[in-house]
Motif scaffolding. Structure first.
Motif, PDB file in Angstrom:
ATOM      1  N   ARG A  78     -20.608 -35.212  17.646  1.00 45.74           N
ATOM      2  CA  ARG A  78     -21.902 -34.796  18.207  1.00 45.74           C
ATOM      3  C   ARG A  78     -22.104 -35.375  19.612  1.00 45.74           C
ATOM      4  O   ARG A  78     -22.792 -34.791  20.427  1.00 45.74           O
ATOM      5  CB  ARG A  78     -23.049 -35.228  17.268  1.00 45.74           C
ATOM      6  CG  ARG A  78     -23.052 -34.516  15.934  1.00 45.74           C
ATOM      7  CD  ARG A  78     -24.348 -34.749  15.158  1.00 45.74           C
ATOM      8  NE  ARG A  78     -24.538 -36.123  14.753  1.00 45.74           N
ATOM      9  CZ  ARG A  78     -24.157 -36.653  13.594  1.00 45.74           C
ATOM     10  NH1 ARG A  78     -23.525 -35.892  12.704  1.00 45.74           N
ATOM     11  NH2 ARG A  78     -24.386 -37.917  13.303  1.00 45.74           N
ATOM     12  N   GLN A 117     -19.381 -39.154  16.478  1.00 43.93           N
ATOM     13  CA  GLN A 117     -18.512 -39.036  17.653  1.00 43.93           C
ATOM     14  C   GLN A 117     -18.410 -37.597  18.138  1.00 43.93           C
ATOM     15  O   GLN A 117     -18.423 -37.328  19.339  1.00 43.93           O
ATOM     16  CB  GLN A 117     -17.095 -39.546  17.356  1.00 43.93           C
ATOM     17  CG  GLN A 117     -17.022 -41.035  17.120  1.00 43.93           C
ATOM     18  CD  GLN A 117     -17.048 -41.347  15.646  1.00 43.93           C
ATOM     19  OE1 GLN A 117     -17.654 -40.599  14.873  1.00 43.93           O
ATOM     20  NE2 GLN A 117     -16.414 -42.419  15.241  1.00 43.93           N
ATOM     21  N   SER A 144     -20.443 -42.307   8.956  1.00 42.69           N
ATOM     22  CA  SER A 144     -19.624 -41.204   8.453  1.00 42.69           C
ATOM     23  C   SER A 144     -18.829 -40.568   9.584  1.00 42.69           C
ATOM     24  O   SER A 144     -19.372 -40.241  10.626  1.00 42.69           O
ATOM     25  CB  SER A 144     -20.538 -40.153   7.809  1.00 42.69           C
ATOM     26  OG  SER A 144     -19.802 -39.000   7.506  1.00 42.69           O
ATOM     27  N   GLY A 145     -17.537 -40.411   9.342  1.00 46.35           N
ATOM     28  CA  GLY A 145     -16.690 -39.815  10.370  1.00 46.35           C
ATOM     29  C   GLY A 145     -15.986 -40.853  11.220  1.00 46.35           C
ATOM     30  O   GLY A 145     -15.042 -40.542  11.928  1.00 46.35           O
ATOM     31  N   ASN A 146     -16.442 -42.125  11.165  1.00 43.14           N
ATOM     32  CA  ASN A 146     -15.717 -43.192  11.854  1.00 43.14           C
ATOM     33  C   ASN A 146     -14.465 -43.501  11.047  1.00 43.14           C
ATOM     34  O   ASN A 146     -14.493 -43.478   9.821  1.00 43.14           O
ATOM     35  CB  ASN A 146     -16.556 -44.466  11.934  1.00 43.14           C
ATOM     36  CG  ASN A 146     -17.530 -44.418  13.098  1.00 43.14           C
ATOM     37  OD1 ASN A 146     -17.129 -44.534  14.236  1.00 43.14           O
ATOM     38  ND2 ASN A 146     -18.788 -44.184  12.776  1.00 43.14           N
ATOM     39  N   ARG A 183     -12.637 -40.614   7.461  1.00 45.23           N
ATOM     40  CA  ARG A 183     -13.847 -40.504   6.637  1.00 45.23           C
ATOM     41  C   ARG A 183     -14.194 -41.828   5.989  1.00 45.23           C
ATOM     42  O   ARG A 183     -15.012 -41.893   5.099  1.00 45.23           O
ATOM     43  CB  ARG A 183     -13.631 -39.461   5.554  1.00 45.23           C
ATOM     44  CG  ARG A 183     -13.878 -38.107   6.135  1.00 45.23           C
ATOM     45  CD  ARG A 183     -13.326 -37.002   5.301  1.00 45.23           C
ATOM     46  NE  ARG A 183     -13.173 -35.889   6.211  1.00 45.23           N
ATOM     47  CZ  ARG A 183     -12.247 -34.982   6.122  1.00 45.23           C
ATOM     48  NH1 ARG A 183     -11.376 -35.020   5.149  1.00 45.23           N
ATOM     49  NH2 ARG A 183     -12.170 -34.029   7.004  1.00 45.23           N
ATOM     50  N   GLU A 218     -24.417 -42.933   6.412  1.00 41.41           N
ATOM     51  CA  GLU A 218     -24.471 -41.657   7.126  1.00 41.41           C
ATOM     52  C   GLU A 218     -24.102 -41.850   8.597  1.00 41.41           C
ATOM     53  O   GLU A 218     -23.356 -41.068   9.180  1.00 41.41           O
ATOM     54  CB  GLU A 218     -25.868 -41.036   6.997  1.00 41.41           C
ATOM     55  CG  GLU A 218     -26.114 -39.806   7.871  1.00 41.41           C
ATOM     56  CD  GLU A 218     -25.106 -38.680   7.659  1.00 41.41           C
ATOM     57  OE1 GLU A 218     -24.564 -38.517   6.555  1.00 41.41           O
ATOM     58  OE2 GLU A 218     -24.850 -37.951   8.649  1.00 41.41           O
ATOM     59  N   SER A 274     -19.656 -35.320  12.897  1.00 42.25           N
ATOM     60  CA  SER A 274     -19.840 -36.774  12.809  1.00 42.25           C
ATOM     61  C   SER A 274     -20.468 -37.235  14.121  1.00 42.25           C
ATOM     62  O   SER A 274     -20.552 -36.474  15.086  1.00 42.25           O
ATOM     63  CB  SER A 274     -18.489 -37.468  12.629  1.00 42.25           C
ATOM     64  OG  SER A 274     -17.724 -37.316  13.814  1.00 42.25           O
ATOM     65  N   SER A 310     -21.486 -35.764   3.490  1.00 40.16           N
ATOM     66  CA  SER A 310     -21.523 -35.931   4.933  1.00 40.16           C
ATOM     67  C   SER A 310     -20.205 -35.446   5.523  1.00 40.16           C
ATOM     68  O   SER A 310     -19.178 -35.439   4.851  1.00 40.16           O
ATOM     69  CB  SER A 310     -21.719 -37.426   5.255  1.00 40.16           C
ATOM     70  OG  SER A 310     -21.869 -37.605   6.655  1.00 40.16           O
ATOM     71  N   TYR A 311     -20.240 -35.063   6.800  1.00 38.79           N
ATOM     72  CA  TYR A 311     -19.015 -34.687   7.513  1.00 38.79           C
ATOM     73  C   TYR A 311     -18.270 -33.559   6.790  1.00 38.79           C
ATOM     74  O   TYR A 311     -17.091 -33.672   6.483  1.00 38.79           O
ATOM     75  CB  TYR A 311     -18.122 -35.937   7.670  1.00 38.79           C
ATOM     76  CG  TYR A 311     -17.045 -35.824   8.731  1.00 38.79           C
ATOM     77  CD1 TYR A 311     -17.131 -34.901   9.749  1.00 38.79           C
ATOM     78  CD2 TYR A 311     -15.930 -36.664   8.699  1.00 38.79           C
ATOM     79  CE1 TYR A 311     -16.150 -34.800  10.704  1.00 38.79           C
ATOM     80  CE2 TYR A 311     -14.932 -36.572   9.657  1.00 38.79           C
ATOM     81  CZ  TYR A 311     -15.047 -35.642  10.657  1.00 38.79           C
ATOM     82  OH  TYR A 311     -14.072 -35.545  11.607  1.00 38.79           O
TER      83      TYR A 311
END
Lengths: 62, 331
Positions: B104, B102, A34-36, A39, A31, B100, B236-237
């Motif tokens: 936020r 970054q 996530s987003g690094n 995706r 979690e 995500s 997520s995301y």
């Protein structure tokens, strides 16, 4: 990411927001990553690598 | 991307004065939505006024246990704040469930309130969209409307508001402080976002020369027992299909206080007034939760691919209230 976890900051999968010392589980790593890298920050190899570094740094892992 | 004039405001008075002197300025906070939209040529401000150097970065405790969150507080700082985690856990959870890490870290509280819909047709220049080009049409309504709203829609627009944070704030009676050359306004968040009606391009009560300076959360004991539940296509995301911010207090088996708001289902963070009315003073049972959820969603209108949201929203309301009843808050 490890520094934020060590500071007691919760994530979306943390059960108790106000608690500190939540162990760094695979779910927590996924979690928080996530987003690094688009995706794809939570591929198995990346999660294992973070786990390994966390252990050498003395983080409580699960 | 179009060239645009840029200026950095040294103080709030200059920011609002400069904005008042031009027809369509935008204030730059985290830029996580605005800059993307400018790159897509969908936002075309005549001047970008950078407010990131203004001293609006603190979370302050208000007398009587409320909180004042200055507009430039980053989402990540707000969600990690000890008083938010203990007094308003639903708000912490809502922010953690959004975007995500970054994003936020960059996104601001004021900017979050003003973010634009992620409706696919709004972002597709080839599509007809009344929100992007007033009067052009509404391809979304008969198209791939899975992410569209079901409550408070109009024949002109079914776009859903994308925020998680604002849904929790709507449940928690947040008040938005706004500054302009005309003075200071305090707008309850439930009056801040507009229903689409015939003018879906007008999304909030704010005019271009008004600057959000803070969001205030009143003292609200029931908020200590609150949660945010979010259902999405990916764990997520991802934006919400449906989300629920709920706070519940039960005395002797009866609901003595309740706050409820829905996300992903309307053009605005949807305060569930009707459900609250039914819940307050009623037995805190699964049956009451179901009745209240059904009443709130009774006026919902589903389209070809989003009718599922009507049932899903009700189940998410019931599940979130049940969790508050049996497990308590996420704090």
């Amino acid at each position: 990411m490890l520094a934020e976890h060590e500071a007691g900051e919760p994530s979306a999968v943390t059960d108790h927001l106000a608690a500190s010392g939540t162990p760094l589980s695979s779910a927590e790593i996924r979690e928080r990553m996530s987003g690094n890298l688009c995706r794809c920050g939570a591929y198995n190899g990346i999660v294992h690598a973070i786990h390994e570094v966390a252990v050498t740094e003395g983080v409580t892992v699960r | 991307m179009r060239p645009f004039p840029y200026m950095s405001a040294p103080d709030v008075a200059t920011a609002v004065r400069e904005a008042g002197a031009r027809p369509s300025t935008k204030f730059l906070g985290g830029g996580t939505n605005l800059v993307d939209l400018m790159r897509e040529d969908m936002e075309r401000p005549d001047t970008l006024i950078d407010i990131t150097r203004l001293p609006l970065t603190e979370v302050e405790e208000l007398p009587g246990d409320g909180l004042r969150i200055a507009t430039l507080v980053r989402n990540s700082r707000l969600t990690a704040h000890p008083l938010v985690r203990t007094r308003y856990p639903a708000l912490s959870q809502a922010i953690l469930a959004s975007a995500s890490a970054q994003l936020r870290n960059m996104a601001t509280v004021g900017g979050n309130l003003l973010q634009r819909t992620r409706c696919l047709y709004f972002h597709d220049e080839a599509a007809a969209c009344n929100k992007r080009s007033p009067g052009s049409g509404y391809d979304a309504i008969n198209g791939f409307n899975r992410y569209g709203a079901v409550l408070g829609t109009s024949d002109a627009c079914i776009a859903a508001h994308p925020s998680d944070m604002a849904v929790a704030q709507a449940a928690l009676d947040a008040v938005i402080e706004v500054e302009s050359v005309r003075g200071t306004l305090r707008i309850p968040i439930t009056d801040f976002h507009r229903m689409p009606g015939d003018t879906p391009h007008i999304e909030t009560a704010l005019t271009a020369d008004e600057l959000i300076t803070a969001v205030e959360l009143p003292a609200l004991p029931v908020a200590a027992n609150s949660r945010y539940g979010k259902v999405r296509d990916r764990a997520s995301y991802a934006f919400a299909l449906v989300s629920v911010a709920a706070a519940l207090e039960v005395e002797d088996g009866t609901v003595s206080a309740v706050r409820l708001a829905l996300g992903g289902v309307a053009a605005k963070p949807w305060r569930a007034w009707e459900a609250e009315r039914i819940l307050l003073g009623a037995p805190a049972t699964e049956e009451t939760f179901r009745l209240a959820a059904a009443a709130e969603l009774a006026p919902a209108v589903g389209r070809s691919k989003n009718t599922f949201k009507i049932e899903l929203a009700q189940r998410t309301v019931v599940a979130t209230l049940r969790q508050l009843l049996t497990e308590g808050s996420a704090a």
